[in-house]
Design a protein around this motif. Structure first.
Motif, PDB file in Angstrom:
ATOM      1  N   ASP A  70       7.557 -34.298   1.136  1.00 29.27           N
ATOM      2  CA  ASP A  70       6.288 -33.748   0.563  1.00 29.27           C
ATOM      3  C   ASP A  70       6.404 -33.161  -0.823  1.00 29.27           C
ATOM      4  O   ASP A  70       7.549 -32.446  -1.062  1.00 29.27           O
ATOM      5  CB  ASP A  70       5.606 -32.639   1.349  1.00 29.27           C
ATOM      6  CG  ASP A  70       4.997 -33.330   2.738  1.00 29.27           C
ATOM      7  OD1 ASP A  70       4.877 -34.476   2.820  1.00 29.27           O
ATOM      8  OD2 ASP A  70       4.571 -32.599   3.558  1.00 29.27           O
ATOM      9  N   ARG A  71       5.602 -33.301  -1.790  1.00 31.80           N
ATOM     10  CA  ARG A  71       5.626 -32.732  -3.029  1.00 31.80           C
ATOM     11  C   ARG A  71       5.168 -31.446  -3.111  1.00 31.80           C
ATOM     12  O   ARG A  71       3.990 -31.174  -2.553  1.00 31.80           O
ATOM     13  CB  ARG A  71       5.117 -33.680  -4.154  1.00 31.80           C
ATOM     14  CG  ARG A  71       5.978 -34.851  -4.364  1.00 31.80           C
ATOM     15  CD  ARG A  71       5.295 -35.956  -5.250  1.00 31.80           C
ATOM     16  NE  ARG A  71       4.078 -36.436  -4.477  1.00 31.80           N
ATOM     17  CZ  ARG A  71       2.837 -36.610  -4.909  1.00 31.80           C
ATOM     18  NH1 ARG A  71       2.420 -35.991  -6.039  1.00 31.80           N
ATOM     19  NH2 ARG A  71       1.881 -37.160  -4.436  1.00 31.80           N
TER      20      ARG A  71
ATOM     21  N   GLY B  80      -1.875 -38.732  -3.993  1.00 34.11           N
ATOM     22  CA  GLY B  80      -1.548 -38.532  -2.353  1.00 34.11           C
ATOM     23  C   GLY B  80      -2.344 -37.446  -1.866  1.00 34.11           C
ATOM     24  O   GLY B  80      -3.559 -36.943  -2.486  1.00 34.11           O
TER      25      GLY B  80
ATOM     26  N   ALA C 161       0.313 -28.941  -1.841  1.00 31.79           N
ATOM     27  CA  ALA C 161       1.377 -29.747  -1.702  1.00 31.79           C
ATOM     28  C   ALA C 161       0.539 -31.237  -1.499  1.00 31.79           C
ATOM     29  O   ALA C 161      -0.483 -31.120  -0.955  1.00 31.79           O
ATOM     30  CB  ALA C 161       2.138 -29.284  -0.276  1.00 31.79           C
ATOM     31  N   ARG C 162       1.432 -32.195  -1.489  1.00 32.33           N
ATOM     32  CA  ARG C 162       1.025 -33.559  -1.403  1.00 32.33           C
ATOM     33  C   ARG C 162       1.798 -34.598  -0.899  1.00 32.33           C
ATOM     34  O   ARG C 162       3.179 -34.257  -0.799  1.00 32.33           O
ATOM     35  CB  ARG C 162       0.660 -34.131  -2.904  1.00 32.33           C
ATOM     36  CG  ARG C 162      -0.379 -33.509  -3.800  1.00 32.33           C
ATOM     37  CD  ARG C 162      -1.864 -33.654  -3.314  1.00 32.33           C
ATOM     38  NE  ARG C 162      -2.773 -33.082  -3.951  1.00 32.33           N
ATOM     39  CZ  ARG C 162      -3.375 -32.061  -3.728  1.00 32.33           C
ATOM     40  NH1 ARG C 162      -2.981 -31.170  -2.752  1.00 32.33           N
ATOM     41  NH2 ARG C 162      -4.223 -31.375  -4.669  1.00 32.33           N
ATOM     42  N   ARG C 163       1.469 -35.466  -0.008  1.00 29.01           N
ATOM     43  CA  ARG C 163       2.248 -36.387   0.787  1.00 29.01           C
ATOM     44  C   ARG C 163       1.839 -37.708   0.247  1.00 29.01           C
ATOM     45  O   ARG C 163       0.804 -38.051   0.014  1.00 29.01           O
ATOM     46  CB  ARG C 163       2.033 -36.250   2.183  1.00 29.01           C
ATOM     47  CG  ARG C 163       2.707 -36.947   2.980  1.00 29.01           C
ATOM     48  CD  ARG C 163       2.673 -37.013   4.683  1.00 29.01           C
ATOM     49  NE  ARG C 163       3.132 -35.504   4.940  1.00 29.01           N
ATOM     50  CZ  ARG C 163       2.758 -34.731   5.652  1.00 29.01           C
ATOM     51  NH1 ARG C 163       1.699 -35.321   6.640  1.00 29.01           N
ATOM     52  NH2 ARG C 163       3.225 -33.550   5.906  1.00 29.01           N
TER      53      ARG C 163
ATOM     54  N   LEU D 230       4.066 -29.078   6.465  1.00 30.62           N
ATOM     55  CA  LEU D 230       4.999 -29.727   5.490  1.00 30.62           C
ATOM     56  C   LEU D 230       6.186 -30.508   6.219  1.00 30.62           C
ATOM     57  O   LEU D 230       6.639 -30.197   7.302  1.00 30.62           O
ATOM     58  CB  LEU D 230       6.093 -28.627   4.666  1.00 30.62           C
ATOM     59  CG  LEU D 230       5.070 -28.022   3.657  1.00 30.62           C
ATOM     60  CD1 LEU D 230       5.540 -26.743   2.840  1.00 30.62           C
ATOM     61  CD2 LEU D 230       4.509 -29.030   2.505  1.00 30.62           C
ATOM     62  N   GLN D 231       6.523 -31.767   5.738  1.00 31.08           N
ATOM     63  CA  GLN D 231       7.397 -32.486   6.203  1.00 31.08           C
ATOM     64  C   GLN D 231       8.382 -32.915   4.999  1.00 31.08           C
ATOM     65  O   GLN D 231       8.018 -32.639   3.657  1.00 31.08           O
ATOM     66  CB  GLN D 231       6.851 -33.766   6.604  1.00 31.08           C
ATOM     67  CG  GLN D 231       5.963 -33.688   7.936  1.00 31.08           C
ATOM     68  CD  GLN D 231       5.388 -35.016   8.436  1.00 31.08           C
ATOM     69  OE1 GLN D 231       5.841 -36.183   7.866  1.00 31.08           O
ATOM     70  NE2 GLN D 231       4.468 -34.832   9.116  1.00 31.08           N
TER      71      GLN D 231
ATOM     72  N   TYR E 154      10.183 -31.059  -0.893  1.00 36.21           N
ATOM     73  CA  TYR E 154      10.289 -30.414   0.279  1.00 36.21           C
ATOM     74  C   TYR E 154      11.589 -31.202   1.083  1.00 36.21           C
ATOM     75  O   TYR E 154      11.203 -32.298   1.242  1.00 36.21           O
ATOM     76  CB  TYR E 154       8.986 -30.090   1.250  1.00 36.21           C
ATOM     77  CG  TYR E 154       9.348 -29.195   2.496  1.00 36.21           C
ATOM     78  CD1 TYR E 154       9.487 -28.032   2.244  1.00 36.21           C
ATOM     79  CD2 TYR E 154       9.350 -29.821   3.556  1.00 36.21           C
ATOM     80  CE1 TYR E 154       9.435 -27.017   3.393  1.00 36.21           C
ATOM     81  CE2 TYR E 154       9.642 -29.011   4.790  1.00 36.21           C
ATOM     82  CZ  TYR E 154       9.718 -27.653   4.481  1.00 36.21           C
ATOM     83  OH  TYR E 154      10.125 -26.664   5.625  1.00 36.21           O
TER      84      TYR E 154
ATOM     85  N   VAL F 149      -1.683 -31.664   1.975  1.00 36.06           N
ATOM     86  CA  VAL F 149      -0.928 -31.135   3.096  1.00 36.06           C
ATOM     87  C   VAL F 149      -0.738 -29.555   2.877  1.00 36.06           C
ATOM     88  O   VAL F 149      -0.604 -28.906   2.015  1.00 36.06           O
ATOM     89  CB  VAL F 149       0.478 -31.460   2.930  1.00 36.06           C
ATOM     90  CG1 VAL F 149       1.397 -31.110   4.109  1.00 36.06           C
ATOM     91  CG2 VAL F 149       0.566 -33.005   2.669  1.00 36.06           C
TER      92      VAL F 149
END
Length: 93
Positions: free
Chosen positions: A42-43, A30, A91-93, A38-39, A58, A33
């Motif tokens: 998101d991890r 991913g 964080a990753r998306r 953050l959305q 999240y 982020v």
């Protein structure tokens, strides 16, 4: 019980997105982020230095859902809790 990375792997598999088994490996999947972007979905990854030890998803409004293989099970926590701000890694998306 299910550990944190297994929980993320299961959630994303149900949605058709395979993830590696460990939280550390999952950070390689991913797009990065920033914490202020953050959305929901998101991890989040936590640890000490470069060692990733925990992950969660999240869910919005400053909260995330995560699992522990220990006695706590699945929980919803506030990302701004000192416990998590201290060890937040990426964080990753």
């Amino acid at each position: 019980g299910i550990d944190c990375s297994g929980f993320m792997k299961k959630i994303f598999a149900v949605c058709g997105y395979p993830l590696p088994r460990t939280a550390a490996e999952q950070t390689g999947v991913g797009m990065p982020v920033s914490p202020d972007s953050l959305q929901c979905g998101d991890r989040l990854y936590f640890g000490h230095g470069s060692k990733i030890t925990h992950t969660g998803l999240y869910i919005g409004n400053g909260y995330f859902i995560h699992s522990s293989a220990g006695e706590h099970g699945v929980a919803i926590s506030r990302l701004t809790d000192t416990t998590y701000t201290r060890i937040f890694n990426c964080a990753r998306r």
